[in-house]
Scaffold this active site. Structure first.
Site, mmCIF file in Angstrom:
data_model
loop_
_atom_site.group_PDB
_atom_site.id
_atom_site.type_symbol
_atom_site.label_atom_id
_atom_site.label_comp_id
_atom_site.label_asym_id
_atom_site.label_seq_id
_atom_site.Cartn_x
_atom_site.Cartn_y
_atom_site.Cartn_z
ATOM 1 N N ASN A 240 0.874 -1.175 0.000
ATOM 2 C CA ASN A 240 0.000 0.000 0.000
ATOM 3 C C ASN A 240 0.910 1.223 0.000
ATOM 4 O OD1 ASN A 240 -1.816 2.050 0.445
ATOM 5 N ND2 ASN A 240 -2.217 1.509 2.597
ATOM 6 N N TRP A 241 1.047 1.823 -1.167
ATOM 7 C CA TRP A 241 2.000 2.939 -1.288
ATOM 8 C C TRP A 241 1.447 4.256 -0.769
ATOM 9 C CZ3 TRP A 241 4.437 1.979 -6.815
ATOM 10 C CH2 TRP A 241 5.325 0.900 -6.714
ATOM 11 N N LYS A 242 0.151 4.287 -0.483
ATOM 12 C CA LYS A 242 -0.470 5.540 0.010
ATOM 13 C C LYS A 242 -0.173 6.666 -0.999
ATOM 14 C CE LYS A 242 -0.094 3.596 4.571
ATOM 15 N NZ LYS A 242 0.012 3.781 6.004
ATOM 16 N N HIS B 114 -9.398 1.584 4.568
ATOM 17 C CA HIS B 114 -8.145 1.768 5.312
ATOM 18 C C HIS B 114 -8.401 2.766 6.450
ATOM 19 C CE1 HIS B 114 -4.099 3.044 6.309
ATOM 20 N NE2 HIS B 114 -3.696 1.901 5.783
ATOM 21 N N GLU C 183 -6.821 5.210 7.432
ATOM 22 C CA GLU C 183 -6.621 6.620 7.051
ATOM 23 C C GLU C 183 -7.856 7.152 6.333
ATOM 24 O OE1 GLU C 183 -2.838 5.991 5.129
ATOM 25 O OE2 GLU C 183 -1.990 5.509 7.088
ATOM 26 N N GLU D 232 -5.436 -4.093 10.739
ATOM 27 C CA GLU D 232 -4.354 -3.135 10.954
ATOM 28 C C GLU D 232 -4.635 -2.297 12.198
ATOM 29 O OE1 GLU D 232 -2.248 -2.172 6.978
ATOM 30 O OE2 GLU D 232 -4.042 -0.946 7.079
ATOM 31 N N GLY E 149 2.694 2.786 10.609
ATOM 32 C CA GLY E 149 3.697 3.824 10.386
ATOM 33 C C GLY E 149 4.410 4.273 11.644
ATOM 34 N N SER F 214 3.470 -1.660 10.402
ATOM 35 C CA SER F 214 4.918 -1.773 10.611
ATOM 36 C C SER F 214 5.465 -3.175 10.330
ATOM 37 C CB SER F 214 5.302 -1.301 12.016
ATOM 38 O OG SER F 214 4.953 0.066 12.181
ATOM 39 N N GLY G 144 5.154 1.498 4.636
ATOM 40 C CA GLY G 144 6.524 2.010 4.535
ATOM 41 C C GLY G 144 7.527 1.039 3.938
#
Ligand code: PGA
Length: 251
Positions: free
Chosen positions: A9-11, A94, A96, A166, A172, A211, A233
């Site tokens: 997931n590159w966001k 997600h 976010e 998650e 992160g 993470s 990440g």
């Protein structure tokens, strides 16, 4: 047996040029991997990544979708558009999206169904906040999110579903859930899935995210209900994502 699924997931990271450079370096590192591999770049890099992945076993995914097929929704993207670009998976719900953009379980359920309808497999994310965990409500919150976010999902399509657990406090932050703690929640997720899908829940893959790194992937994956990872990440560099994909290499 559930085949492990490792999803990047590159966001909001990497444009077209960086995405092409990544693909060129990454693909040779993962040929012959036993895990299924998925990459979710930003919308703007989907088309070029689709070309770069052609002929490889790596699947293309989007990070979000709108639930409607078309219409007056400025700035949004529909499942049909994602399908046209070759997306086989799409992340929905997600944390976010839930916390920064106000998405509810109902929104997530509508998106998951819209994707399924177009033949795109949803990766449905759930996870508790630090406050939920500290007040002892983690399992309850996550089970409720699973039920709400999968409302109306057809039982005969259970095998097309991926769920990602998650914990928000692990995303992160470098704070990974211990394998035991993650397994406890994954087992509760499996139980909630069994409530919704019956025996079909055994075939649903549940990813852990938060993470995940090359040095903790193997111990997480050793847990009975952890069937893959959703990686932020550590998926941005070809070498570290490839090392996670090869969690089972014993290296
Ligand atoms: P992280 O992100 O690996 O950087 O913690 C995971 C995610 O948000 O999907």
């Amino acid at each position: 047996m559930r085949r492990p699924i490792m999803a990047a997931n590159w966001k909001m990271n990497k444009g077209v040029a960086e995405t092409s450079a990544f693909a060129e370096a990454f693909l040779p590192l993962v040929s012959g991997a036993s895990a299924e591999i998925v990459i979710a770049p930003p919308f703007t890099a989907l088309a070029s990544l689709a070309s770069a992945l052609a002929g490889s076993a790596v699947a293309l995914a989007a990070q979000n979708t709108h639930a409607e097929a078309s219409g007056a929704f400025t700035g949004e993207i529909s499942p049909d558009m994602l399908k046209e670009l070759g997306c086989r998976y799409t992340i929905v719900g997600h944390s976010e999206r839930r916390t920064l953009f106000g998405e509810s379980d109902e929104d997530v359920a509508a998106k998951a169904l819209a994707l399924l309808d177009r033949g795109i497999r949803p990766i449905v994310c759930v996870g508790e906040s630090l406050a939920d965990r500290e007040s002892g409500k983690a399992l309850e919150v996550v089970a409720r999110q699973v039920q709400g976010s999968l409302a109306g999902f057809p039982t005969d399509r259970a095998s097309d579903l991926v769920v990602a657990y998650e914990p928000i406090w692990a995303i992160g932050t470098g704070k990974t859930a211990t394998p035991e703690l993650a397994q406890e929640v994954h087992s509760a997720v499996r139980e909630a899935l069994t409530g919704a899908f019956g025996s079909g829940a055994e075939g649903i893959r549940i990813q852990y995210g938060g993470s995940v790194k090359p040095d903790n992937a193997a111990e997480l994956m050793a847990q009975p209900d952890i069937d893959g990872a959703l990686i932020g990440g550590a998926s941005l560099a070809p070498e570290s994502f490839a090392a996670i994909v090869h969690f089972d290499s014993g290296a």
